[in-house]
Design a protein around this motif. Structure first.
Motif, short mmCIF file in Angstrom:
data_model
loop_
_atom_site.label_atom_id
_atom_site.label_comp_id
_atom_site.label_asym_id
_atom_site.label_seq_id
_atom_site.Cartn_x
_atom_site.Cartn_y
_atom_site.Cartn_z
N LEU A 304 0.83 -1.20 0.00
CA LEU A 304 0.00 0.00 0.00
C LEU A 304 0.86 1.25 0.00
O LEU A 304 0.59 2.22 -0.72
CB LEU A 304 -0.93 0.00 1.22
N LEU A 305 1.92 1.25 0.79
CA LEU A 305 2.79 2.42 0.86
C LEU A 305 3.45 2.69 -0.49
O LEU A 305 3.51 3.83 -0.96
CB LEU A 305 3.86 2.21 1.94
N LEU A 306 3.95 1.63 -1.12
CA LEU A 306 4.63 1.80 -2.40
C LEU A 306 3.69 2.27 -3.50
O LEU A 306 4.12 2.92 -4.46
CB LEU A 306 5.29 0.47 -2.82
N ALA A 307 2.41 1.96 -3.35
CA ALA A 307 1.42 2.37 -4.37
C ALA A 307 0.87 3.77 -4.10
O ALA A 307 -0.08 4.18 -4.77
CB ALA A 307 0.28 1.36 -4.41
N GLY A 308 1.44 4.47 -3.13
CA GLY A 308 0.94 5.81 -2.83
C GLY A 308 -0.17 5.82 -1.81
O GLY A 308 -0.77 6.86 -1.56
#
Length: 571
Positions: A304-308
């Motif tokens: 989730l973090l890497l996807a913004g």
């Protein structure tokens, strides 16, 4: 939560630097580097006062906190307790051990009491490491952040929300409320069993207390309520429940006060339970299948973090199922056996306030972003996360900028000051610089920035004349601005500025410090040593001691020893 850790680390840095210099002479056999994590977690989990140490806190720090965060159990087994002993001795001998603390003798007695258990815990961690890989590289699990290290480092700056906003969200976390209710139901001194903590009748009552349904169970009810035991473990993590003597467990005194009024208390509690994200991993009847899905909840967080911040649930499911199959030969079987493995992971994240679901989209909340940034930081992986500019205090700004390249630091200062009138900015920066007389780096940074504000900063400089650690800077800048009636900088002011720069240089390492001394030249340095010992600077004794040890010119080293003797006699 990373910003809170950074603030605490910044608060500790001058004290730890002074301890390192003290330890060179007074505890040369100790490893000062081992003290850093212990002092940091003491500050975060037990006491805002760096000088308040209690026996119980020391025990909990060494037997509960350190085993969870230690990087090198082997080094800790050999050196942690001697290093902490040296640090406590340093606090005592320098008058920093607060009146509310236990005595040094009592704290040392506690170190003796926990020694065997601490060493055993470290050995257990070493054994676990050996068992995991048998000497080979560890394969990792679904929650391993290391494979994403490069992607995480390449992310744009993540702006973390203000503590007030995060605390408000944490107060609404349903799982913390359930943990509180369970702890209150447990009460004071409840006897627990050895095979199952609670009898079936007690399990029914506990389920009612936390609002969970009673499941159908062929055997013991205690074996059919994994969610209840996860909440029980969370209550222990949050320090709502504490094990006692003779197989008892008891609610802690302030548990009923949750949600706490103070934002810092709320976030401290929430951080204690952050690692409960692991409780969201599926639990299957087959232990091997359960292990194949270990780390699933963390795997959701990092993706989730890497996807913004947001992903479609179906995308997460496909990506994580493929990752499970790649990591473990039982991964596909485990995924199929779990039915909907993401359900428990997402439910736990939602319950802890870290995620929200809208239709088919799963998103991190502000609290979730804070949490995953903290977990990434725990894994020693680089990530650029900073407080939101609008919520950053002057002290946070100064502490952050000390760690940034010059251009980035200048950009942070410019963005922060655009939100304030120049006079107000000067006032806040100098007030932050006055908080800790021993923090030369913060003071020099603040003075440098305020010095660019010109006449708008005059009222703040005039107020700073009243602060002994800032007076040299205030007098210098007011004189440069030709302010009528301003005092001229004195020789003592100049010497204070020199001591501040030496303190900063010493913090950069021995070679940097020696280089800065060589720039002065031995003759001028000897002249300085004749008088600089008189300055009531927080680090004057440590700096003189360091000069006497590291300067290659024997005459300079001798002069530094004489000056150190005079400084100590004058104290």
């Amino acid at each position: 939560m990373t910003d809170r850790i950074e603030v605490a680390a910044t608060e500790l840095r001058p004290l730890l630097e002074e301890f390192i210099m003290w330890a060179r002479k007074h505890a040369p056999d100790s490893d000062p580097e081992l003290v850093g994590p212990a002092a940091l977690w003491h500050r975060l989990a037990f006491s805002q006062d760096l000088g308040t140490w209690k026996r119980a806190d020391l025990r909990n720090l060494l037997l509960d906190r350190i085993p969870k965060v230690v990087d090198d159990p082997d080094a800790a087994a050999d050196g942690m307790l001697p290093a902490v002993d040296a640090y406590l001795t340093f606090l005592d001998q320098t008058g920093r051990l607060s009146k509310g603390s236990h005595s040094l003798a009592e704290l040392r007695a506690e170190l003796d009491d926990v020694e065997d258990e601490f060493v055993e815990l470290m050995e257990d961690l070493l054994d676990e490491g050996d068992d995991d890989g048998d000497g080979d590289e560890e394969a990792g699990d679904l929650g391993d952040f290391e494979p994403f290290a490069d992607e995480l480092a390449d992310l744009d700056t993540i702006r973390l929300r203000p503590d007030s906003e995060l605390a408000a969200a944490a107060r609404e976390a349903p799982l913390i409320a359930k943990a509180r209710d369970l702890a209150l139901w447990v009460g004071s001194g409840r006897k627990v069993g050895e095979e199952t903590l609670l009898s079936d009748a007690e399990v029914e009552d506990a389920l009612t207390a936390v609002g969970l349904p009673k499941p159908e169970a062929d055997g013991a009810l205690a074996e059919a309520v994994p969610q209840l035991w996860n909440i029980w473990n969370l209550a222990v993590d949050l320090e709502f429940l504490e094990p006692g003597e003779a197989n008892t467990v008891a609610v802690q005194d302030d548990t009923a006060e949750w949600p706490f009024d103070d934002d810092e208390d709320v976030l401290d509690a929430w951080m204690l339970g952050l690692h409960s994200v692991d409780y969201g991993d599926p639990e299957l009847d087959d232990e091997d299948l359960t292990m194949a899905l270990t780390g699933l909840t963390r795997g959701v967080l990092v993706r989730l973090l890497l996807a913004g911040g947001s992903r479609e649930r179906a995308e997460l499911e496909q990506e994580l199922s493929e990752a499970a199959a790649d990591l473990d030969e039982l991964g596909s079987d485990a995924w199929e056996a779990a039915g909907d493995p993401l359900a428990t992971a997402i439910d736990w994240l939602v319950g802890y306030g870290m995620a929200e679901v809208s239709g088919t989209t799963v998103s991190l909340t502000a609290l979730g972003t804070e949490g995953v940034v903290h977990l990434v930081d725990d894994s020693d992986i680089e990530l650029d996360a900073r407080p939101a500019i609008e919520s950053m205090s002057a002290h946070e700004l100064l502490a952050l900028s000390a760690e940034l390249p010059e251009e980035e630091a200048d950009a942070e200062f410019a963005a922060w000051m655009r939100l304030r009138e120049p006079g107000k900015a000067a006032e806040e920066l100098l007030a932050a610089a006055s908080e800790d007389e021993s923090d030369a780096l913060i003071r020099v940074q603040a003075a440098s920035v305020v010095g660019t504000l010109g006449e708008a900063a005059v009222p703040a400089w005039q107020e700073a004349l009243k602060v002994s650690s800032l007076r040299p800077y205030a007098a210098t800048h007011l004189s440069q601005l030709e302010v009528e009636g301003a005092p001229e900088p004195t020789q003592d002011d100049t010497h204070w500025l020199i001591l501040d720069m030496w303190t900063i240089s010493a913090g950069l390492g021995r070679s940097e410090f020696v280089s800065s001394l060589r720039d002065i030249g031995p003759e001028l340095l000897n002249n300085l040593l004749e008088v600089i010992w008189k300055i009531p600077h927080a680090h004057v004794e440590e700096l003189l001691d360091l000069i006497s040890q590291v300067h290659p010119d024997k005459q300079v080293a001798k002069a530094a020893r004489r000056a150190l003797f005079k400084a100590r006699s004058n104290a």
